[in-house]
Design a protein around this motif. Structure first.
Motif, PDB file in Angstrom:
ATOM      1  N   GLN A 225      39.167   8.630  16.506  1.00  0.00           N
ATOM      2  CA  GLN A 225      37.841   8.280  15.957  1.00  0.00           C
ATOM      3  C   GLN A 225      36.470   8.898  16.646  1.00  0.00           C
ATOM      4  N   PRO A 226      35.713   9.309  16.057  1.00  0.00           N
ATOM      5  CA  PRO A 226      34.137   9.789  16.876  1.00  0.00           C
ATOM      6  C   PRO A 226      34.023   8.706  17.636  1.00  0.00           C
ATOM      7  N   LEU A 227      33.185   9.174  19.011  1.00  0.00           N
ATOM      8  CA  LEU A 227      32.886   8.239  20.178  1.00  0.00           C
ATOM      9  C   LEU A 227      31.380   8.556  20.249  1.00  0.00           C
ATOM     10  N   HIS A 228      30.779   7.389  20.481  1.00  0.00           N
ATOM     11  CA  HIS A 228      29.351   7.430  21.056  1.00  0.00           C
ATOM     12  C   HIS A 228      29.310   7.835  22.359  1.00  0.00           C
ATOM     13  N   ALA A 252      26.311  14.306  30.264  1.00  0.00           N
ATOM     14  CA  ALA A 252      25.119  14.973  30.068  1.00  0.00           C
ATOM     15  C   ALA A 252      25.284  16.517  30.316  1.00  0.00           C
ATOM     16  N   GLN A 253      25.956  16.924  31.366  1.00  0.00           N
ATOM     17  CA  GLN A 253      25.918  18.329  31.431  1.00  0.00           C
ATOM     18  C   GLN A 253      26.979  19.000  30.488  1.00  0.00           C
ATOM     19  N   CYS A 254      27.772  18.464  29.976  1.00  0.00           N
ATOM     20  CA  CYS A 254      28.537  18.857  28.948  1.00  0.00           C
ATOM     21  C   CYS A 254      28.164  18.637  27.561  1.00  0.00           C
ATOM     22  N   CYS A 255      27.013  17.967  27.576  1.00  0.00           N
ATOM     23  CA  CYS A 255      26.239  17.985  26.179  1.00  0.00           C
ATOM     24  C   CYS A 255      27.171  17.131  25.072  1.00  0.00           C
ATOM     25  N   GLY A 256      27.533  15.730  25.464  1.00  0.00           N
ATOM     26  CA  GLY A 256      28.233  14.889  24.612  1.00  0.00           C
ATOM     27  C   GLY A 256      29.671  14.375  25.088  1.00  0.00           C
ATOM     28  N   SER A 257      30.599  14.439  24.065  1.00  0.00           N
ATOM     29  CA  SER A 257      31.702  13.627  24.444  1.00  0.00           C
ATOM     30  C   SER A 257      32.885  14.592  25.240  1.00  0.00           C
ATOM     31  N   TYR A 258      32.350  15.603  25.815  1.00  0.00           N
ATOM     32  CA  TYR A 258      33.235  16.670  26.677  1.00  0.00           C
ATOM     33  C   TYR A 258      33.067  16.363  28.254  1.00  0.00           C
ATOM     34  N   VAL A 259      34.038  16.472  28.716  1.00  0.00           N
ATOM     35  CA  VAL A 259      34.013  16.895  30.191  1.00  0.00           C
ATOM     36  C   VAL A 259      34.601  18.092  30.765  1.00  0.00           C
ATOM     37  N   CYS A 260      33.945  18.924  31.720  1.00  0.00           N
ATOM     38  CA  CYS A 260      34.524  20.130  32.188  1.00  0.00           C
ATOM     39  C   CYS A 260      36.004  19.846  32.644  1.00  0.00           C
ATOM     40  N   GLY A 290      44.082  19.459  27.636  1.00  0.00           N
ATOM     41  CA  GLY A 290      42.817  20.279  27.082  1.00  0.00           C
ATOM     42  C   GLY A 290      43.019  21.788  27.504  1.00  0.00           C
ATOM     43  N   CYS A 291      44.309  21.974  28.220  1.00  0.00           N
ATOM     44  CA  CYS A 291      44.825  23.481  28.327  1.00  0.00           C
ATOM     45  C   CYS A 291      45.949  24.088  27.354  1.00  0.00           C
ATOM     46  N   THR A 292      46.381  23.115  26.533  1.00  0.00           N
ATOM     47  CA  THR A 292      47.375  23.580  25.878  1.00  0.00           C
ATOM     48  C   THR A 292      47.108  23.138  24.095  1.00  0.00           C
ATOM     49  N   LEU A 293      47.455  21.898  23.764  1.00  0.00           N
ATOM     50  CA  LEU A 293      47.397  21.497  22.586  1.00  0.00           C
ATOM     51  C   LEU A 293      46.005  21.360  21.999  1.00  0.00           C
ATOM     52  N   PHE A 294      45.048  20.871  22.562  1.00  0.00           N
ATOM     53  CA  PHE A 294      43.797  20.720  22.245  1.00  0.00           C
ATOM     54  C   PHE A 294      42.729  21.880  22.905  1.00  0.00           C
ATOM     55  N   ALA A 295      43.204  22.785  23.281  1.00  0.00           N
ATOM     56  CA  ALA A 295      42.265  23.763  23.660  1.00  0.00           C
ATOM     57  C   ALA A 295      41.309  24.350  23.006  1.00  0.00           C
ATOM     58  N   ASN A 296      40.013  24.395  23.189  1.00  0.00           N
ATOM     59  CA  ASN A 296      38.912  24.999  22.357  1.00  0.00           C
ATOM     60  C   ASN A 296      38.427  26.079  22.733  1.00  0.00           C
ATOM     61  N   LYS A 297      37.401  26.574  21.739  1.00  0.00           N
ATOM     62  CA  LYS A 297      36.644  27.854  21.982  1.00  0.00           C
ATOM     63  C   LYS A 297      35.922  27.866  23.356  1.00  0.00           C
ATOM     64  N   SER A 298      35.724  26.849  23.957  1.00  0.00           N
ATOM     65  CA  SER A 298      34.681  26.939  25.170  1.00  0.00           C
ATOM     66  C   SER A 298      35.598  27.305  26.332  1.00  0.00           C
ATOM     67  N   ALA A 299      36.804  27.034  26.374  1.00  0.00           N
ATOM     68  CA  ALA A 299      37.700  27.296  27.395  1.00  0.00           C
ATOM     69  C   ALA A 299      37.447  26.926  28.709  1.00  0.00           C
ATOM     70  N   THR A 300      36.739  25.697  28.606  1.00  0.00           N
ATOM     71  CA  THR A 300      36.334  25.133  30.138  1.00  0.00           C
ATOM     72  C   THR A 300      36.223  23.589  29.800  1.00  0.00           C
ATOM     73  N   ASN A 301      36.020  22.976  28.514  1.00  0.00           N
ATOM     74  CA  ASN A 301      35.855  21.518  28.226  1.00  0.00           C
ATOM     75  C   ASN A 301      36.928  20.911  27.762  1.00  0.00           C
ATOM     76  N   VAL A 302      37.121  19.756  27.618  1.00  0.00           N
ATOM     77  CA  VAL A 302      38.211  19.049  26.768  1.00  0.00           C
ATOM     78  C   VAL A 302      37.441  17.757  26.528  1.00  0.00           C
ATOM     79  N   HIS A 303      37.791  17.258  25.288  1.00  0.00           N
ATOM     80  CA  HIS A 303      37.266  16.139  24.586  1.00  0.00           C
ATOM     81  C   HIS A 303      37.660  14.993  25.244  1.00  0.00           C
ATOM     82  N   VAL A 304      37.024  13.967  25.726  1.00  0.00           N
ATOM     83  CA  VAL A 304      37.379  12.563  26.095  1.00  0.00           C
ATOM     84  C   VAL A 304      37.978  11.826  25.177  1.00  0.00           C
TER      85      VAL A 304
END
Length: 320
Positions: A225-228, A252-260, A290-304
């Protein structure tokens, strides 16, 4: 009908160029543009269309070529014009309009029916065919990042193995074949999630996931589910055992629900050194996802949000 006329009729159907001159030789009357005396009685020519040519429909054409009639021509001179009229009558009345309509549909050199692949106009395959400059393909490989984390402690290894996600560690690669990946990117369409190859249409099945990645495909489904942002910070505090200020600064540095990913590796090393095995195992698995199944185009972040599935590591193996 005699055999002689059947032979003549087939000769006319097979080859229609020079039909007017051929009929003139058979019947003794001129048929076509150059014979004005009997032009009212001659069958009218129809302009050939692209659709008719594709369907191999017989049509009258310019009489700049001659056709030698069969030797056993029917003696009755009135039968041949009827055969020509039958040829013209075989052409549907709306053939020209349908052909013109067909020519405006589809893509040149690509699919002819875009009703399914509605986003083909924005696909890289369309850009390549039209000669446009294709976007640069960005490839990211996280194999070195995954292998850089140590799992030497049996407690951490046991917790990670209990999630049944350990096979993802061996699936990580350091480099890849750019040409091979480009070929698959050019043939994959998001509308169908399939690869449209010259041999056939292929898709990745659950059996492929089970056989190649050795991941469970039968089990409970987990809906993320989406997270605040406040919920994200609280989840990082509770599950990775970091301070609120530290978690809020990273989101705040990753602009939302992501961490590096680098931030997650630092948390893992910190919990590993302090002996917080459960928090370290969660950080390791979140980094692995974050490195395999749920990798994204940023190539640096993963969703929390994926941490929610790791709240109870003993329950993770039940998910499909």
């Amino acid at each position: 009908m005699s055999d002689g006329f059947c032979s003549t009729h087939l000769q006319i159907m097979v080859r229609t160029r020079g039909l007017g001159r051929a009929l003139g030789q058979v019947t003794g009357r001129g048929v076509g543009r150059g014979d004005h005396d009997d032009s009212d009685d001659a069958p009218q020519r129809r302009r050939p269309t692209a659709s008719a040519r594709r369907q191999r429909v017989a049509m009258t054409a310019a009489h700049d070529e001659s056709v030698v009639p069969a030797p056993d021509v029917q003696d009755d001179p009135m039968e041949a014009p009827a055969a020509a009229e039958d040829i013209v009558a075989d052409i549907p009345a709306g053939t020209g309009a349908e052909a013109a309509e067909d020519e405006h549909q589809g893509f040149s050199g690509g699919l002819s029916d875009p009703s399914v692949l509605t986003q083909y106009a924005d696909h890289v395959a369309c850009s390549i065919w039209t000669g446009e400059e294709r976007p640069e393909l960005k490839l990211s490989f996280h194999g070195r990042k995954v292998h850089s984390l140590c799992r030497s402690v049996p407690a951490i290894e046991g917790l990670i193995a209990g999630t049944r996600l350990s096979p993802l560690i061996a699936c990580s690669v350091d480099i890849g074949d750019r040409g091979l990946l480009s070929a698959f990117v050019e043939r994959c369409h998001r509308e169908t999630s399939n690869f449209h190859l010259p041999v056939r249409e292929l898709t990745i099945t659950l059996d492929d996931v089970s056989s190649l990645l050795h991941l469970p495909v039968v089990g409970d489904l987990h809906a993320f589910q989406p997270l605040h942002v406040d919920d994200v910070v609280q989840m990082l505090v509770d599950l990775l055992m970091v301070s609120t200020e530290f978690a809020r600064a990273e989101t705040a540095q990753c602009c939302g629900s992501y961490v590096c990913l680098q931030w997650v590796r630092d948390i893992y090393e910190r919990q590993f050194q302090t002996g917080h095995w459960t928090a370290a195992a969660r950080a390791y698995v979140l980094h692995l996802l974050g490195c395999t199944l749920f990798a994204n185009k940023s190539a640096t972040n993963v969703h929390v949000v994926y941490l929610e599935a790791l709240r109870d590591l003993s329950m993770t193996e039940r998910y499909a």
